[in-house]
Design an enzyme around this catalytic site. Structure first.
Site, PDB file in Angstrom:
ATOM      1  N   ASP A   1       0.859  -1.178   0.000  1.00  0.00           N
ATOM      2  CA  ASP A   1       0.000   0.000   0.000  1.00  0.00           C
ATOM      3  C   ASP A   1       0.903   1.238   0.000  1.00  0.00           C
ATOM      4  O   ASP A   1       2.095   1.132   0.322  1.00  0.00           O
ATOM      5  CB  ASP A   1      -0.887  -0.049   1.252  1.00  0.00           C
ATOM      6  CG  ASP A   1      -1.711   1.208   1.414  1.00  0.00           C
ATOM      7  OD1 ASP A   1      -2.343   1.628   0.426  1.00  0.00           O
ATOM      8  OD2 ASP A   1      -1.712   1.771   2.529  1.00  0.00           O
TER       9      ASP A   1
ATOM     10  N   ASP B   1      -1.642  -0.825   6.159  1.00  0.00           N
ATOM     11  CA  ASP B   1      -1.838  -0.313   7.521  1.00  0.00           C
ATOM     12  C   ASP B   1      -3.277   0.068   7.834  1.00  0.00           C
ATOM     13  O   ASP B   1      -3.616   0.289   8.996  1.00  0.00           O
ATOM     14  CB  ASP B   1      -0.942   0.903   7.750  1.00  0.00           C
ATOM     15  CG  ASP B   1      -1.427   2.122   6.978  1.00  0.00           C
ATOM     16  OD1 ASP B   1      -1.504   3.213   7.554  1.00  0.00           O
ATOM     17  OD2 ASP B   1      -1.751   1.972   5.778  1.00  0.00           O
TER      18      ASP B   1
END
Length: 644
Positions: free
Chosen positions: A344, A538
């Site tokens: 990400d 996250d």
């Protein structure tokens, strides 16, 4: 993890002895070992110096007395395993070998076999304690009390009794007992217990503070945001405890092997005794029984069933010291096979600390009004972009009432603000609700939040993020440590995603992705059987991708609870470079485990052959077995001293 708990050996199903975790338990082994050793040495001296007065009856009684202190615990464990219908264990193997030695009159060797087995247990206990020390040291950072404000007074109570929303006081030199938000202007903290980083960290007003951090500056005040059982520290302790109970594939294989191997050892020892009777002309039963006993002693699988779990345990300990939490030994194994890493962007490779750069409103809306509506909506979100907008406008806005707030994953927020329907999100959000907007916004290289009021385009806010300092080095080192491809997936616009990827040296990057789009990319990568995929993220929106990947890695310092729960590995420091550290630790652990397997099998095979031909005696078998066990144990704990 309960520090008063008596831990059991998990090396194999047949082995249920307690692994000493304190001095009292260690003394239970030291005392009988010392007594047996003294009696054995005295017996050997008497055998050589006063043998004519040391007749067979006295000699037998003396060596039985030397045998009992170290043999009793083994007999006790053997009885327990037999009750559990597990007959062929290392305990029964030791008993048969030593009683056989007594049967043929080799009393000193019978005592020596059991004595050195117990000495091996002492070294095993010491090694396990050393490997566990890293993990149990986490208990030392668990605060016992919290100073909380109640009725305008500060009282000291247990952290478990503090409620969310209450204010706690932490003095200089004290550990933070609970997760919360900094109320004081700023404070300096030692975070090494949580992250493995010794460099002090400055935390300012409004930023999160985690339980277990050490306040090294001055008195600070924190508003509690999580109950004790939900705090980062409690979560770490729970994850590490669970990790030590999850077996790696190699470890499980050795456990299954030991259950088959031990009965085979008994069977072959019987053959060594009986078969020569039919082929050897000068067959002497005692000689061949002795060879069979040597075979039993050297065949003991202790080196394997002790050192292999210890190797994984050491790997978990070394990782936790570096601020990396593996949720199981099996993930150490799996990480060594990963050749594709998908990452990400926001919060993983970038800091996720956004600042408002510009506000552009349409002709129909004033700039101040635009930010006021945006802040009223974004206050209901924990996304870093939302926090940046709220921080920018917190001193200048009207407090508009907000209702019916809805978060649309991968798009943005929708809600009723001051009687108007307000949308705040990306271009996909506008297209979803068929709202026309200025298409030139798509070309802006920063993150943009487009605002619509009552289904009409109202303007946009540009926000900039910053790449983490170690991100570029992390990507470069991934390629240098066996990773074939690194891919970036982001919900941010493609232009930003591709720009960041180019700066970091990432080969493939895809933007404008919803959570389900990320999952599809991972599924596509996994469709190639040669790819073993790790995903790093996250946020809440990363949870599906973390679950879909072969190994899910969460940035745990500031990551969402959902991401941390789903992930298999948690990076407490939020540093991308720790991914490479995790790969190195996993590789070192695997290398040590396979070194131990090779060492144990090769040495045992050589001595087995020598014993079968009558070249090796029982003393040599004992020293070979114990020596291999000690070398394997020392090799296993070596990982704790390695630099990664």
């Amino acid at each position: 993890m309960d520090e008063n708990k008596e831990y059991k050996c998990t090396c194999c199903d047949s082995c249920s002895e307690e692994l000493p975790g304190n001095n009292t338990q260690n003394r239970k082994i030291y005392i009988p070992v010392g007594l047996s050793l003294a009696a054995l040495l005295a017996g050997i001296i008497m055998d050589n110096l006063i043998s004519r007065y040391f007749n067979s009856h006295y000699r037998l009684i003396w060596y039985i007395l030397a045998y009992i202190p170290v043999a009793y615990p083994v007999f006790r464990e053997a009885v327990q395993t037999i009750r559990q219908k597990d007959i062929f264990t290392e305990f029964s193997l030791m008993i048969v070998a030593t009683l056989g030695a007594f049967f043929i009159g080799e009393y000193p060797e019978g005592v020596a076999v059991m004595l050195f087995y117990s000495v091996g247990e002492l070294f095993q206990a010491s090694a396990v304690d050393k490997a566990r020390k890293n993990i149990k040291s986490l208990l030392d950072i668990r605060p016992d009390t919290a100073t909380v404000e109640r009725n305008r007074n500060y009282i000291t109570i247990a952290p478990e009794d503090v409620k969310t929303g209450e204010t706690i006081l932490v003095k200089a030199g004290e550990k933070v007992p609970l997760d919360g938000i900094m109320i004081s202007v700023s404070g300096s903290f030692n975070t090494s217990a949580l992250t493995g980083e010794s460099k002090p960290k400055t935390i300012r007003e409004g930023e999160p503070v985690l339980a277990g951090m050490l306040n090294i500056d001055k008195v600070i005040y924190i508003r509690v945001t999580k109950k004790y059982e939900d705090s980062s520290l409690s979560r770490i302790l729970e994850m590490v405890q669970d990790a030590t109970s999850r077996k790696a594939r190699t470890e499980l294989l050795i456990r299954r092997f030991a259950k088959i191997y031990t009965p085979l050892v008994f069977f072959f020892a019987l053959l060594v005794t009986v078969i020569p009777y039919f082929f050897v002309t000068d067959y002497i039963f005692q000689d061949w029984l002795y060879r069979a006993l040597v075979f039993l002693v050297i065949s003991c699988p202790c080196a394997l069933v002790i050192s292999i779990p210890l190797g994984y345990f050491g790997g978990i300990g070394a990782a936790s010291k570096a601020g990396i939490l593996f949720k199981g030994a099996n993930y150490l194994d799996l990480l060594t096979k990963v050749n594709t890493i998908v990452m990400d962007k926001t919060g993983t490779l970038t800091k996720g600390v956004f600042n408002v750069q510009d506000i552009v409103s349409s002709v129909a809306v004033e700039k101040d009004e635009l930010i006021e509506y945006a802040v009223a909506l974004e206050k209901k979100s924990n996304h870093p972009i939302a926090k940046a907008i709220v921080a920018y406008g917190k001193d200048t806005i009207k407090d508009y009432p907000a209702t019916d707030i809805e978060e649309i994953p991968g798009h943005g927020l929708k809600g009723d603000i001051n009687g108007h329907e307000v949308l705040a999100g990306n271009a996909n959000m506008m297209e979803k609700y068929h709202i026309s907007y200025d298409k030139s916004i798509d070309l802006i290289p920063e993150t943009t939040v487009i605002i619509a009021i009552d289904n009409t385009y109202a303007g946009y806010i540009t926000i900039a993020d910053e790449v983490k300092e170690d991100a570029a080095d992390a990507v470069r080192n991934m390629y240098m440590n066996g990773i074939n491809q690194v891919v970036m997936l982001s919900g941010d616009k493609s232009s930003i995603t591709e720009s960041v990827a180019s700066r970091l040296g990432i080969g493939k990057a895809y933007g404008n992705l919803l959570p389900e789009d990320k999952v599809k990319h991972i599924e596509q990568l996994k469709s190639d059987n040669e790819n073993v995929v790790a995903f790093v993220g996250d946020g809440i929106n990363d949870a599906p991708s973390l679950a879909m990947s072969d190994v899910g890695i969460a940035m745990g310092g500031m990551g969402s609870d959902a991401a941390i729960e789903v992930a298999d590995v948690v990076i407490q420091t939020d540093q991308p470079s720790k991914i490479v550290t995790a790969i190195k630790i996993a590789g070192a652990t695997k290398k040590i485990v396979y070194q131990n397997i090779t060492l144990a099998f090769s040495v045992k095979l050589i001595v087995l052959i020598l014993g079968g031909f009558g070249v090796a005696n029982m003393w040599e078998a004992v020293f070979a077995d114990v020596g291999v066990s000690l070398l394997a144990i020392l090799n296993a704990v070596r990982i704790l001293k390695m630099k990664f």
